[in-house]
Write a protein that holds these residues in place. Structure first.
Motif, PDB file in Angstrom:
ATOM      1  N   GLU A 295       0.828  -1.201   0.000  1.00 37.87           N
ATOM      2  CA  GLU A 295       0.000   0.000   0.000  1.00 37.87           C
ATOM      3  C   GLU A 295       0.867   1.258   0.000  1.00 37.87           C
ATOM      4  O   GLU A 295       0.559   2.234  -0.689  1.00 37.87           O
ATOM      5  CB  GLU A 295      -0.955   0.006   1.207  1.00 37.87           C
TER       6      GLU A 295
ATOM      7  N   HIS B  10       2.154   1.668  -3.538  1.00 38.52           N
ATOM      8  CA  HIS B  10       1.103   2.149  -4.432  1.00 38.52           C
ATOM      9  C   HIS B  10       0.843   3.638  -4.225  1.00 38.52           C
ATOM     10  O   HIS B  10       0.707   4.381  -5.208  1.00 38.52           O
ATOM     11  CB  HIS B  10      -0.188   1.354  -4.230  1.00 38.52           C
ATOM     12  N   ASP B  11       0.774   4.051  -2.961  1.00 38.69           N
ATOM     13  CA  ASP B  11       0.555   5.469  -2.666  1.00 38.69           C
ATOM     14  C   ASP B  11       1.690   6.315  -3.220  1.00 38.69           C
ATOM     15  O   ASP B  11       1.462   7.384  -3.807  1.00 38.69           O
ATOM     16  CB  ASP B  11       0.427   5.704  -1.157  1.00 38.69           C
TER      17      ASP B  11
ATOM     18  N   ILE C 206       3.729   5.561  -5.735  1.00 42.23           N
ATOM     19  CA  ILE C 206       3.665   5.567  -7.208  1.00 42.23           C
ATOM     20  C   ILE C 206       2.600   6.529  -7.693  1.00 42.23           C
ATOM     21  O   ILE C 206       2.822   7.305  -8.624  1.00 42.23           O
ATOM     22  CB  ILE C 206       3.441   4.145  -7.758  1.00 42.23           C
ATOM     23  N   ASP C 207       1.432   6.503  -7.051  1.00 39.84           N
ATOM     24  CA  ASP C 207       0.368   7.446  -7.433  1.00 39.84           C
ATOM     25  C   ASP C 207       0.831   8.889  -7.268  1.00 39.84           C
ATOM     26  O   ASP C 207       0.598   9.733  -8.144  1.00 39.84           O
ATOM     27  CB  ASP C 207      -0.891   7.207  -6.595  1.00 39.84           C
ATOM     28  N   GLU C 208       1.500   9.161  -6.169  1.00 41.75           N
ATOM     29  CA  GLU C 208       1.989  10.515  -5.901  1.00 41.75           C
ATOM     30  C   GLU C 208       3.005  10.956  -6.967  1.00 41.75           C
ATOM     31  O   GLU C 208       2.928  12.074  -7.496  1.00 41.75           O
ATOM     32  CB  GLU C 208       2.645  10.542  -4.521  1.00 41.75           C
TER      33      GLU C 208
ATOM     34  N   CYS D 132       3.399   9.676 -10.054  1.00 42.65           N
ATOM     35  CA  CYS D 132       2.768   9.746 -11.368  1.00 42.65           C
ATOM     36  C   CYS D 132       1.994  11.043 -11.560  1.00 42.65           C
ATOM     37  O   CYS D 132       1.944  11.581 -12.672  1.00 42.65           O
ATOM     38  CB  CYS D 132       1.855   8.539 -11.601  1.00 42.65           C
ATOM     39  N   GLU D 133       1.407  11.559 -10.509  1.00 46.78           N
ATOM     40  CA  GLU D 133       0.668  12.821 -10.601  1.00 46.78           C
ATOM     41  C   GLU D 133       1.562  13.971 -11.032  1.00 46.78           C
ATOM     42  O   GLU D 133       1.100  14.904 -11.680  1.00 46.78           O
ATOM     43  CB  GLU D 133       0.006  13.150  -9.256  1.00 46.78           C
ATOM     44  N   GLU D 134       2.853  13.899 -10.718  1.00 41.75           N
ATOM     45  CA  GLU D 134       3.782  14.943 -11.107  1.00 41.75           C
ATOM     46  C   GLU D 134       3.983  15.008 -12.622  1.00 41.75           C
ATOM     47  O   GLU D 134       4.390  16.042 -13.143  1.00 41.75           O
ATOM     48  CB  GLU D 134       5.133  14.725 -10.435  1.00 41.75           C
TER      49      GLU D 134
ATOM     50  N   GLU E  32       1.592  14.115 -15.003  1.00 41.13           N
ATOM     51  CA  GLU E  32       0.345  14.169 -15.755  1.00 41.13           C
ATOM     52  C   GLU E  32      -0.002  15.579 -16.144  1.00 41.13           C
ATOM     53  O   GLU E  32       0.418  16.549 -15.668  1.00 41.13           O
ATOM     54  CB  GLU E  32      -0.792  13.539 -14.940  1.00 41.13           C
TER      55      GLU E  32
END
Length: 122
Positions: free
Chosen positions: A108, A111-112, A114-116, A118-120, A122
């Motif tokens: 978890e 995953h958190d 990676i999400d953080e 990846c947002e940079e 987008e």
């Protein structure tokens, strides 16, 4: 183009240069088709040896981030071969996740993170 080298770091200077150029490509500070400074100019600008810059440019070319044009020098070029890129990512992630597992970092948490990250981009 802004490059900052940490001369006290254990990370090799050419690797620092590669990492910073990749980050500038990822954040669109550098775009496909942009020319990088000549080896000589880059070395003078950041105060390092020309051979170090040449090594960084060679590594970036091998990794599919640059191409070398006789007239324009080093030019940002993104290798669009997804299968190769996915395999390289898999190799890098395998090591990173093994290190994370040794430090008891959970799925978890990963995953958190990676999400953080990846947002940079987008």
């Amino acid at each position: 183009m802004y490059i900052e080298i940490d001369f006290d770091s254990d990370e090799a200077i050419y690797r620092q240069l590669c990492r910073q150029i990749i980050m500038q490509i990822a954040t669109n500070e550098l775009r496909e088709g942009d020319s990088l400074p000549s080896v000589r100019d880059m070395a003078q600008e950041i105060g390092i040896n020309m051979h170090t810059v040449n090594k960084a440019y060679s590594v970036l070319k091998e990794e599919g981030f640059l191409t070398v044009d006789r007239r324009r020098g080093a030019v940002v070029f993104i290798d669009k071969e997804k299968a190769r890129a996915m395999q390289e990512l898999r190799n890098d992630l395998t090591i990173a996740l093994a290190k994370a597992s040794c430090k008891h970092i959970t799925r978890e948490d990963v995953h958190d993170l990676i999400d953080e990250i990846c947002e940079e981009y987008e």
